[in-house]
Scaffold this active site. Structure first.
Site, short mmCIF file in Angstrom:
data_model
loop_
_atom_site.label_atom_id
_atom_site.label_comp_id
_atom_site.label_asym_id
_atom_site.label_seq_id
_atom_site.Cartn_x
_atom_site.Cartn_y
_atom_site.Cartn_z
N GLU A 124 35.72 30.72 38.11
CA GLU A 124 36.34 31.34 39.28
C GLU A 124 37.32 32.41 38.80
O GLU A 124 38.04 32.21 37.82
CB GLU A 124 37.09 30.29 40.12
CG GLU A 124 37.78 30.92 41.34
CD GLU A 124 38.29 29.87 42.33
OE1 GLU A 124 37.55 28.90 42.64
OE2 GLU A 124 39.44 30.04 42.80
N HIS A 150 40.14 35.65 39.91
CA HIS A 150 40.94 36.41 40.87
C HIS A 150 41.63 37.56 40.15
O HIS A 150 42.14 37.37 39.04
CB HIS A 150 42.01 35.52 41.53
CG HIS A 150 41.40 34.37 42.28
ND1 HIS A 150 40.79 34.53 43.50
CD2 HIS A 150 41.24 33.08 41.93
CE1 HIS A 150 40.30 33.36 43.89
NE2 HIS A 150 40.54 32.46 42.95
N PRO A 196 34.69 38.57 50.38
CA PRO A 196 35.08 39.54 51.40
C PRO A 196 36.18 40.51 50.95
O PRO A 196 37.10 40.12 50.23
CB PRO A 196 35.58 38.67 52.55
CG PRO A 196 35.89 37.35 51.94
CD PRO A 196 34.92 37.19 50.81
N ASN A 197 36.01 41.74 51.39
CA ASN A 197 36.97 42.83 51.19
C ASN A 197 37.02 43.37 49.77
O ASN A 197 37.73 44.35 49.50
CB ASN A 197 38.40 42.42 51.66
CG ASN A 197 38.40 42.04 53.13
OD1 ASN A 197 37.97 42.83 53.96
ND2 ASN A 197 38.83 40.84 53.45
N ARG A 229 51.85 34.48 44.75
CA ARG A 229 51.78 35.20 46.02
C ARG A 229 52.17 34.28 47.19
O ARG A 229 52.89 33.32 46.99
CB ARG A 229 50.37 35.79 46.17
CG ARG A 229 50.05 36.76 45.01
CD ARG A 229 48.72 37.43 45.21
NE ARG A 229 48.72 38.22 46.44
CZ ARG A 229 47.60 38.69 47.02
NH1 ARG A 229 46.42 38.46 46.46
NH2 ARG A 229 47.68 39.39 48.12
N ARG A 237 42.09 49.35 48.41
CA ARG A 237 42.71 48.19 49.06
C ARG A 237 43.95 47.74 48.28
O ARG A 237 43.83 47.27 47.14
CB ARG A 237 41.69 47.04 49.09
CG ARG A 237 42.24 45.76 49.65
CD ARG A 237 41.31 44.58 49.37
NE ARG A 237 41.84 43.36 49.94
CZ ARG A 237 41.47 42.14 49.57
NH1 ARG A 237 40.54 41.98 48.64
NH2 ARG A 237 42.00 41.10 50.13
N ALA A 248 39.17 35.73 50.09
CA ALA A 248 39.93 34.84 50.98
C ALA A 248 39.22 33.51 51.23
O ALA A 248 39.87 32.52 51.58
CB ALA A 248 40.19 35.55 52.30
N TYR A 296 45.84 44.82 43.73
CA TYR A 296 44.50 44.64 43.16
C TYR A 296 44.09 45.72 42.16
O TYR A 296 43.02 45.65 41.58
CB TYR A 296 43.47 44.58 44.31
CG TYR A 296 43.71 43.40 45.24
CD1 TYR A 296 43.63 42.09 44.76
CD2 TYR A 296 44.04 43.60 46.57
CE1 TYR A 296 43.87 41.01 45.60
CE2 TYR A 296 44.29 42.52 47.42
CZ TYR A 296 44.20 41.23 46.92
OH TYR A 296 44.44 40.16 47.75
N HIS A 341 40.47 30.09 49.84
CA HIS A 341 41.50 29.26 50.45
C HIS A 341 41.02 28.52 51.69
O HIS A 341 41.77 27.73 52.27
CB HIS A 341 42.71 30.15 50.81
CG HIS A 341 43.04 31.15 49.75
ND1 HIS A 341 43.48 30.78 48.50
CD2 HIS A 341 42.94 32.52 49.73
CE1 HIS A 341 43.66 31.88 47.76
NE2 HIS A 341 43.34 32.93 48.48
N ARG A 392 47.98 31.22 49.68
CA ARG A 392 47.01 31.58 48.64
C ARG A 392 47.07 30.64 47.44
O ARG A 392 46.25 30.70 46.53
CB ARG A 392 47.27 32.99 48.12
CG ARG A 392 46.94 34.06 49.13
CD ARG A 392 47.06 35.45 48.51
NE ARG A 392 47.33 36.43 49.53
CZ ARG A 392 46.39 37.00 50.29
NH1 ARG A 392 45.13 36.73 50.11
NH2 ARG A 392 46.72 37.86 51.23
N ASP A 416 31.26 23.14 48.40
CA ASP A 416 30.09 22.26 48.36
C ASP A 416 28.93 22.93 47.62
O ASP A 416 28.23 22.27 46.83
CB ASP A 416 29.64 21.91 49.79
CG ASP A 416 30.53 20.86 50.44
OD1 ASP A 416 31.36 20.24 49.73
OD2 ASP A 416 30.40 20.64 51.66
N ASN A 418 34.38 35.52 42.49
CA ASN A 418 35.67 35.82 43.11
C ASN A 418 35.44 35.62 44.60
O ASN A 418 34.90 36.51 45.26
CB ASN A 418 36.13 37.24 42.81
CG ASN A 418 37.50 37.52 43.44
OD1 ASN A 418 37.97 36.75 44.27
ND2 ASN A 418 38.11 38.62 43.04
C1 DQA Z 1 41.66 37.52 45.49
C2 DQA Z 1 42.86 36.72 46.00
C3 DQA Z 1 42.62 36.22 47.42
O1 DQA Z 1 43.76 35.51 47.88
C4 DQA Z 1 42.39 37.39 48.37
O2 DQA Z 1 42.11 36.91 49.66
C5 DQA Z 1 41.35 38.30 47.88
C6 DQA Z 1 41.30 38.65 46.45
C7 DQA Z 1 41.92 38.16 44.12
O3 DQA Z 1 40.97 38.60 43.49
O4 DQA Z 1 43.09 38.27 43.70
O5 DQA Z 1 40.57 38.86 48.65
O6 DQA Z 1 40.55 36.66 45.35
#
Ligand code: DQA
Length: 159
Positions: free
Chosen positions: A111, A113, A23-24, A120, A31, A90, A36, A93, A124, A100, A87
């Site tokens: 994984e 980020h 998401p996002n 942070r 953003r 959110a 980021y 967390h 997180r 699963d 990635n």
């Molecule tokens: C993130 C870190 C997460 O805490 C956050 O919610 C994101 C981006 C990162 O790429 O740093 O959406 O996954």
């Protein structure tokens, strides 16, 4: 599956890597650029595709704001991909469902980020999904995707 010509003139199947974004992450570029960076997700996709070519991999690059869709894609990767990078945004967390799903697929998993989640907010610092991954890359911004692909290619070639 994409096919390419092997050295002997025969057509060989290219292994596929799924790169899944939560998401996002569709908002990358605008953003919170101080956290980021200013590279857009589509620019990251281009970087990843070029690095994948160097490793002889093809890439399926996707983004969703929906937890269930990400779960579906992880399951799909289990049968269609040689490895995956995720990635989870959110959902990192919060999502037992993604943990699963990742635990249920036996392909190599990285994984990723953009930010260093340990530097942070307290909420997180815990990743529910991380224990299901072979390894993590974080804190290197968009470059992290390229590093993650190097790591995934090494895992795939070792597998
Ligand atoms: C993130 C870190 C997460 O805490 C956050 O919610 C994101 C981006 C990162 O790429 O740093 O959406 O996954």
């Amino acid at each position: 599956m994409i096919r390419g010509e092997g050295g002997d003139g025969k057509f060989m199947a290219k292994k596929k890597a799924y790169v899944l974004n939560g998401p996002n992450l569709n908002l990358l570029g605008t953003r919170e650029p101080d956290i980021y960076g200013s590279t857009t997700l589509s620019e990251i996709e281009t970087l990843v595709a070029s690095k994948a070519g160097e490793h002889g991999l093809s890439v399926d690059f996707r983004q969703s704001n929906s937890e269930g869709e990400l779960v579906d894609w992880v399951q799909e990767a289990g049968s269609k991909a040689a490895g995956l990078i995720i990635n989870p945004g959110a959902y990192t967390h919060t999502s037992v469902a993604l943990f699963d799903a990742l635990s249920a697929v036996s392909i190599p998993k990285v994984e990723l980020h953009l930010s260093n989640i340990h530097a942070r907010e307290e909420f997180r610092r815990r990743s529910l999904t991380a224990p299901a991954a072979n390894g993590l890359i974080m804190g290197f911004g968009a470059t992290g995707y390229v590093l993650a692909l190097d790591a995934l290619a090494a895992l795939i070639n070792r597998a």
